[in-house]
Structure formats: structure tokens, C-alpha cells
Design a protein around this motif. Structure first.
Motif, PDB file in Angstrom:
ATOM      1  N   PRO A  76      91.009  29.017 -33.591  1.00  0.00           N
ATOM      2  CA  PRO A  76      91.521  30.149 -32.803  1.00  0.00           C
ATOM      3  C   PRO A  76      91.317  29.935 -31.307  1.00  0.00           C
ATOM      4  O   PRO A  76      90.255  29.500 -30.869  1.00  0.00           O
ATOM      5  N   SER A  77      92.349  30.245 -30.527  1.00  0.00           N
ATOM      6  CA  SER A  77      92.309  30.010 -29.080  1.00  0.00           C
ATOM      7  C   SER A  77      92.175  31.286 -28.264  1.00  0.00           C
ATOM      8  O   SER A  77      91.725  31.238 -27.114  1.00  0.00           O
ATOM      9  N   LEU A  78      92.569  32.407 -28.823  1.00  0.00           N
ATOM     10  CA  LEU A  78      92.647  33.641 -28.041  1.00  0.00           C
ATOM     11  C   LEU A  78      91.316  34.037 -27.406  1.00  0.00           C
ATOM     12  O   LEU A  78      91.301  34.471 -26.249  1.00  0.00           O
ATOM     13  N   PRO A  79      90.172  33.933 -28.107  1.00  0.00           N
ATOM     14  CA  PRO A  79      88.905  34.306 -27.464  1.00  0.00           C
ATOM     15  C   PRO A  79      88.593  33.478 -26.220  1.00  0.00           C
ATOM     16  O   PRO A  79      87.838  33.925 -25.349  1.00  0.00           O
ATOM     17  N   PRO A  83      89.051  37.037 -21.048  1.00  0.00           N
ATOM     18  CA  PRO A  83      87.652  37.163 -20.614  1.00  0.00           C
ATOM     19  C   PRO A  83      86.688  37.373 -21.774  1.00  0.00           C
ATOM     20  O   PRO A  83      86.989  38.097 -22.727  1.00  0.00           O
ATOM     21  N   ALA A  84      85.520  36.740 -21.656  1.00  0.00           N
ATOM     22  CA  ALA A  84      84.541  36.799 -22.741  1.00  0.00           C
ATOM     23  C   ALA A  84      84.085  38.216 -23.042  1.00  0.00           C
ATOM     24  O   ALA A  84      83.677  38.528 -24.154  1.00  0.00           O
ATOM     25  N   SER A  85      84.154  39.107 -22.062  1.00  0.00           N
ATOM     26  CA  SER A  85      83.697  40.485 -22.277  1.00  0.00           C
ATOM     27  C   SER A  85      84.534  41.209 -23.316  1.00  0.00           C
ATOM     28  O   SER A  85      84.119  42.216 -23.867  1.00  0.00           O
ATOM     29  N   GLY A 249      89.635  31.766 -19.530  1.00  0.00           N
ATOM     30  CA  GLY A 249      88.900  32.971 -19.169  1.00  0.00           C
ATOM     31  C   GLY A 249      89.777  34.075 -18.639  1.00  0.00           C
ATOM     32  O   GLY A 249      89.409  35.239 -18.683  1.00  0.00           O
ATOM     33  N   LEU A 250      90.966  33.733 -18.114  1.00  0.00           N
ATOM     34  CA  LEU A 250      91.881  34.747 -17.623  1.00  0.00           C
ATOM     35  C   LEU A 250      93.297  34.186 -17.698  1.00  0.00           C
ATOM     36  O   LEU A 250      93.535  33.054 -17.261  1.00  0.00           O
ATOM     37  N   PRO A 251      94.238  34.929 -18.277  1.00  0.00           N
ATOM     38  CA  PRO A 251      95.622  34.437 -18.312  1.00  0.00           C
ATOM     39  C   PRO A 251      96.116  34.117 -16.901  1.00  0.00           C
ATOM     40  O   PRO A 251      95.907  34.903 -15.973  1.00  0.00           O
ATOM     41  N   PHE A 252      96.747  32.985 -16.754  1.00  0.00           N
ATOM     42  CA  PHE A 252      97.221  32.536 -15.447  1.00  0.00           C
ATOM     43  C   PHE A 252      98.091  33.602 -14.768  1.00  0.00           C
ATOM     44  O   PHE A 252      97.990  33.808 -13.559  1.00  0.00           O
TER      45      PHE A 252
END
Length: 389
Positions: A76-79, A83-85, A249-252
């Protein structure tokens, strides 16, 4: 007089109106207007990155309500993409469903949220059951579009999603390398078999723009655009290689990056988002082929809005653009005319998605022709058929 048609079963199938499969949606998807799969034939082509950034592009620039399902159980890639939060504990609802996690108003679901850090080996049927549970019991709510990030390849999970999600269309991601293109073709054929149209092909990491000279450099030589043309897929995109897409960590698309390459990427993502939505709306209607064909002896009978034409089967085969017949980069012929039998005939026609067809020939060759290509051949070499017969 040509009265008997060879391969009449395939021909009659093409001659009728038909729909792509559209099964009823399960309860979890009842308020989802459309479902779009993002797929690739192999890993490492940036499929998950495209899926996530496409979703946030649809939300940010088009005002659509969008959700993302990461259906890759094994990796899985989504996590990692958000952001980890966000990766907090997933809870069940009072109605027995699964409550998705949210980031920037987009509902998210992934096995990486349900079982973070677990990498146990899972057999295919169990993995498919997990995907089905996430897909059908997650309470997605009212969505304009649900994007499903499929795992690489063509396996059990792909068939499960195709059967359970009432997919409207697929976007296929590739890179210029030949190996990726071979696998992409397999993916398109798989979607054809389950009656899911491929709406677009995206060639990711297609080129890079030099910071010093500003010139576009194409490192790899591929033929993704030729593949799109061969299958008659009208929407083709080329995304540049960019460091912005390698960050996690954040979508471009949500980052504040004003570089020229970032602006280019944003424009391309916006264009893809608009075209993908347009394709879904287009494909929701009844399927009306723009060209119908049947086989009659050594002739192909082509019917379109421009008229009805008879073309000698050999003339069609001579125009085949397959890798065995023509150089993929230059288009130069790789055969001599005398190598094609004068009495060659088309034995079978079969649909290849919405815009193309396969032809099986008596010399054991197989061709893929887009409807547009067949129309070009008919205009150049066909004869009016049916008026005086």
C-alpha cells in the motif's frame, strides 16, 4: 455475389449496439457517481503518485468531491503519499461499515491504515476479499468520483474491483521503456475482456527539462503514443520527470512550488482531470461504435457515418502497424509485398475496447486497428459497397 460471411458471430457482435458492463453498485458505493481505476502493467511507473495527485486536482481545481481507495494489499502506498498525521486508527461505524480517514476533505482507505506496518504473506483469494471489504463497506458518502489505485499487473484484485466497483473507465499509467509498454498492452486487453474502457494513457517520466538550458530531453525512446493510436484511445498525456513527484508526505498538487516544471505539471494534471471527467460522462451513454465491420470472403465490409465500403482484405493487412510489420519508431515497412499472400483473408474480427478491433488473418498474423485507421484505409482504398449489388 458475396452472401456468406466468415466469422459471422464476431461480426454480428460488432454490428449490434452494446454497453460496457455496468453492474449495480454495492451499498457503500450507492452515493458515488462514478468510479475510475488508475492502473499500470508493472510497478515503478508512478501510478500511485498520479492517482493521488489526480484526486486532489479534481478537488482543488474542479470543485469535485473525490475519494481514494488504495487497493494494493501487498504494498500500500497511500499512507506514504499523505501526511503521517492522517494515519490514525480506523474505526467502524454504528451501521457496521468502515469510516474512512480524511485529508483535506478527501476520504481515504488503504490496508496500510487498517493494518499499519504489517507485511504478512497473503494468498490471492484473501487479498481479494480484503479489497472487496474496503471497497464495499467503507462509508464513502456522496462523491462525484472514487479513484481506485490498482496494484501493478493483472490479477485477482483487478478482477474483484472490476466485478464489484461498477467501474466506469480506467486510466493506464506507463513509462517510455519498451518493457513497460508491453505490460500496459496486457492491462488494456484485460480491461477489454471485462468490458471496461480505457479512457486515457499517461506516459509518466516521459522527459525532463534542463534547469540550465531549458531544453526538453527525452532519455528513453518509447512508443506510448503509438500504443494509444493503435488502440484508438483518444486521450494521451506525457508527464515530465520532476523531483517534486519523488517527495512523499504531501501530494505535489497541494504544495506551494512556483518552479516552471511544477507549473507544467499542474497544467497537465488539470488537463488530465478535465479529460478524465469528460471521458466518464461520455462513456456512461450507450456504446455506439463509430464504425462497424464484417468479413465477406476476401473483403472487409466497413460501415460508418461516411458510407459503406468494401476493401480487399490484403490491402488492409498491408497497412498493419504492428511491430512485426513496421518499425515502431520510423514506421518503415519490415516486409516485402510478395511476402503477403494474394489470397489472404480475414478470419475473425473482435472488439478491442471502445475504439479499435483485432483482426485474425489466414496467414496466422494478428492485427490491431483503430476505427480511425480503418476509416483512413477505407477513404484511400475502399470502394462504395451496397448500392448496386
Amino acid at each position: 455475389m458475396l452472401k456468406t460471411c466468415v466469422g459471422s458471430s464476431a461480426a454480428s457482435t460488432l454490428a449490434r449496439r452494446r454497453r460496457f458492463a455496468s453492474p449495480s453498485k454495492p451499498n457503500g458505493l450507492a452515493k458515488v457517481q462514478s468510479v475510475l481505476a488508475v492502473a499500470s502493467g508493472k510497478g515503478g511507473v508512478g501510478k500511485s503518485s498520479v492517482c493521488v495527485n489526480l484526486a486532489y486536482t479534481m478537488q482543488k481545481y474542479m470543485g469535485l468531491k473525490v475519494g481514494i481507495l488504495d487497493s494494493d494489499i501487498y504494498g500500500p502506498s497511500l499512507p506514504t503519499m499523505v501526511p503521517a498525521s492522517v494515519a490514525e486508527k480506523v474505526y467502524g461505524s454504528d451501521r457496521g461499515g468502515i469510516l474512512p480517514l480524511y485529508f483535506q476533505g478527501v476520504p481515504l482507505m488503504s490496508m496500510g491504515f487498517l493494518r499499519p506496518g504489517e507485511h504478512a504473506p497473503i494468498r490471492g483469494p484473501m487479498a481479494s476479499a480484503m479489497v472487496k471489504q474496503m471497497l464495499t463497506t467503507t462509508e464513502w458518502g456522496e462523491l462525484d468520483c472514487l479513484l481506485i489505485d490498482l496494484p501493478p499487473g493483472t490479477g485477482d484484485i483487478h478482477l474483484t474491483v472490476a466485478q464489484e466497483a461498477a467501474l466506469d473507465a480506467a486510466i493506464v499509467i506507463t513509462t517510455p521503456q519498451q518493457l513497460s509498454l508491453v505490460d500496459v498492452e496486457k492491462g488494456i486487453r484485460m480491461f477489454d475482456q471485462v468490458k471496461i474502457p480505457t479512457a486515457a494513457i499517461v506516459e509518466n517520466m516521459s522527459f525532463f527539462v534542463c534547469d540550465g538550458c531549458g531544453k526538453r530531453h527525452e532519455i528513453f525512446q518509447g512508443s506510448s503514443e503509438k500504443l494509444a493510436k493503435d488502440f484508438g484511445i483518444p486521450r494521451f498525456f506525457r508527464f515530465p520527470l520532476s523531483p517534486a513527484l519523488s517527495r512523499t508526505g504531501l501530494p505535489f498538487i497541494l504544495e506551494d512550488d512556483s518552479s516552471s516544471i511544477a507549473e507544467m505539471l499542474r497544467r497537465e494534471y488539470q488537463r488530465l482531470a478535465k479529460e478524465a471527467q469528460a471521458a466518464v460522462q461520455e462513456l456512461k451513454g450507450a456504446f455506439r461504435p463509430s464504425l462497424r465491420s464484417e468479413v465477406a470472403g476476401a473483403l472487409l465490409i466497413l460501415r460508418s457515418e461516411e458510407g459503406e465500403f468494401a476493401i480487399a482484405a490484403r490491402e488492409v493487412l498491408l497497412e498493419c502497424r504492428s511491430a512485426k510489420m513496421r518499425d515502431e519508431m520510423t514506421g518503415k515497412r519490415l516486409f516485402r509485398d510478395d511476402e503477403i499472400p494474394q489470397n489472404v483473408t480475414a478470419l475473425e474480427l473482435s472488439s478491442a475496447g471502445r475504439y479499435a478491433m483485432y483482426i485474425r488473418w489466414s496467414n496466422e498474423h494478428r492485427s490491431l486497428f483503430s476505427f480511425d485507421h480503418l476509416k483512413e484505409i477505407a477513404a484511400k482504398k475502399g470502394q462504395i459497397w451496397g448500392k448496386d449489388r
